[in-house]
Design an enzyme around this catalytic site. Structure first.
Site, PDB file in Angstrom:
ATOM      1  N   LYS A  19      29.686  40.137  45.416  1.00 36.60           N
ATOM      2  CA  LYS A  19      30.094  38.929  44.695  1.00 36.60           C
ATOM      3  C   LYS A  19      28.910  38.069  44.270  1.00 36.60           C
ATOM      4  O   LYS A  19      28.975  37.376  43.255  1.00 36.60           O
ATOM      5  CB  LYS A  19      31.065  38.104  45.544  1.00 36.60           C
ATOM      6  CG  LYS A  19      32.450  38.733  45.672  1.00 36.60           C
ATOM      7  CD  LYS A  19      33.449  37.759  46.263  1.00 36.60           C
ATOM      8  CE  LYS A  19      34.855  38.333  46.235  1.00 36.60           C
ATOM      9  NZ  LYS A  19      35.856  37.363  46.731  1.00 36.60           N
TER      10      LYS A  19
ATOM     11  N   LYS B 261      40.257  50.025  39.416  1.00 34.06           N
ATOM     12  CA  LYS B 261      41.458  49.417  39.972  1.00 34.06           C
ATOM     13  C   LYS B 261      42.102  48.481  38.956  1.00 34.06           C
ATOM     14  O   LYS B 261      41.426  47.838  38.152  1.00 34.06           O
ATOM     15  CB  LYS B 261      41.125  48.618  41.246  1.00 34.06           C
ATOM     16  CG  LYS B 261      40.878  49.467  42.474  1.00 34.06           C
ATOM     17  CD  LYS B 261      40.639  48.613  43.696  1.00 34.06           C
ATOM     18  CE  LYS B 261      41.895  47.881  44.121  1.00 34.06           C
ATOM     19  NZ  LYS B 261      41.706  47.156  45.399  1.00 34.06           N
TER      20      LYS B 261
ATOM     21  N   LYS C 173      43.338  41.632  37.415  1.00 32.56           N
ATOM     22  CA  LYS C 173      43.628  40.532  36.490  1.00 32.56           C
ATOM     23  C   LYS C 173      42.394  40.128  35.690  1.00 32.56           C
ATOM     24  O   LYS C 173      42.493  39.464  34.661  1.00 32.56           O
ATOM     25  CB  LYS C 173      44.172  39.327  37.249  1.00 32.56           C
ATOM     26  CG  LYS C 173      43.120  38.445  37.891  1.00 32.56           C
ATOM     27  CD  LYS C 173      43.721  37.207  38.495  1.00 32.56           C
ATOM     28  CE  LYS C 173      42.639  36.212  38.902  1.00 32.56           C
ATOM     29  NZ  LYS C 173      42.010  35.542  37.771  1.00 32.56           N
TER      30      LYS C 173
END
Length: 338
Positions: free
Chosen positions: A114, A200, A203
């Site tokens: 991240k 995957k 959103k």
């Protein structure tokens, strides 16, 4: 047995969220035995570890609550709440920061992923995120935590923190924390993008055609399935024939998960058929599964007071369960509080 699990209020819930986690939560709730309990929370404190818009976080938290209830989480049978209403989460994280070690956190792959190349610019909250995750489950003396492959490392850290704390500040006969065990439900499905079977479903994908959202109407669902990327070959009769065919495998996996069948059973029914027949069949199954969820979700979003009340009741229950653990932690550390 006490199961504890959380989900970030990211908004725009999609089929991957439902089949990968939420449906399993509902099944765990429905299979509870005497004296067993499930606590499910919206991880809004975790959400502020990354840049965010406050009004959007509030909206997404209520949307997530509505989605969970629409999917089958029953607030009268499970404890459903958001972290921010239970101050003990943040309190316990700080208390556990004295036990967690920099070396342990440096090994956490999610921080590396991240933060990317800008580790120096990442927030401290992102770095200590796993300690809050440990607090989330240790606070309630969780015996079991549902985890996917990407979260196993964090649960191992929670166990390490609990073990070290017990060793340092408690006795073998009276440990402060329970060491939680992982649950990896065998029926959890890994759902991939409808545009790229190697990624995957997410959103964050800029293409709305890559995912089925839980709020999609039937026409949109059918349109997305019919336009899903495939290859020109018919479906094989055996699972081995799906190797090196990620898009075909993804669609078959979705059908299998929705109908509670194995991939082999689906191929026994559709082997030799082309996607011109399989896609409409998959679309119908999706529409029938998502229609009641979408309708209830929309209805719940129109009653914000009811959603606030659900979260408030759940938070009150969670606070009551958390008190003994938090008190024991302060006492074990030699801290005096009013």
């Amino acid at each position: 047995m006490r199961v504890v699990s959380g989900i970030q209020p990211t908004g725009n819930l999609h089929l991957g969220n439902y089949l990968g986690a939420i449906r399993n939560w509902v099944r765990m709730q429905d299979n509870l035995g005497e004296g067993e309990q499930c606590l499910f929370f919206l991880a809004d404190l975790h959400a502020i570890s990354m840049p965010h818009e406050p009004t959007e976080l509030r909206r997404a938290t209520l949307e997530m609550a509505a989605a969970l209830v629409a999917c089958g989480i029953d607030p009268s049978r499970s404890v459903l709440f958001n972290q921010a209403q239970v101050h003990a989460h943040a309190e316990l994280q700080w208390l556990l920061n004295g036990t967690a070690r920099m070396g342990w956190l440096n090994r956490m792959t999610q921080f590396k992923d991240k933060s990317g190349k800008n580790r120096e610019g990442a927030s401290v909250a992102l770095f200590t995120y796993p300690v809050l995750q440990a607090a989330d489950v240790l606070l309630y003396q969780a015996t079991h935590v549902p985890v996917g492959e990407d979260q196993k490392q964090h649960l191992e850290l929670a166990r390490d923190i609990a073990q070290k704390f017990n060793n340092d500040f408690a006795t073998e006969d009276a440990p402060v924390f329970t060491l939680p065990e992982p649950i990896s439900p065998p029926q959890a499905a890994r759902i991939m993008s409808l545009r790229d079977g190697s990624k995957k479903m997410s959103k964050s994908d800029p293409s709305e055609m890559s995912r089925i959202e839980l709020a999609d109407d039937p026409d949109t669902v059918m349109k997305k399935i019919k336009k899903a990327k495939t290859d020109p070959e018919p479906l094989p009769s055996e699972a081995k024939g799906l190797e090196d065919r990620p898009e075909a495998l993804n669609l078959v996996t979705i059908y299998a998960a929705l109908t509670d069948k194995s991939v082999e059973d689906v191929l026994a029914d559709f082997g030799g058929e082309g996607f011109g027949k399989f896609k409409p069949a998959l679309g119908e199954v999706l529409v029938e599964t998502l229609r009641p969820i979408s309708e209830r979700f929309t209805g719940l979003l129109e009653d914000r007071e009811a959603l606030d009340a659900i979260l408030a009741r759940g938070a009150a229950q969670a606070r009551q369960i958390a008190v003994p653990t938090l008190d024991a932690t302060y006492k074990a550390l030699g801290l005096v509080r009013g």
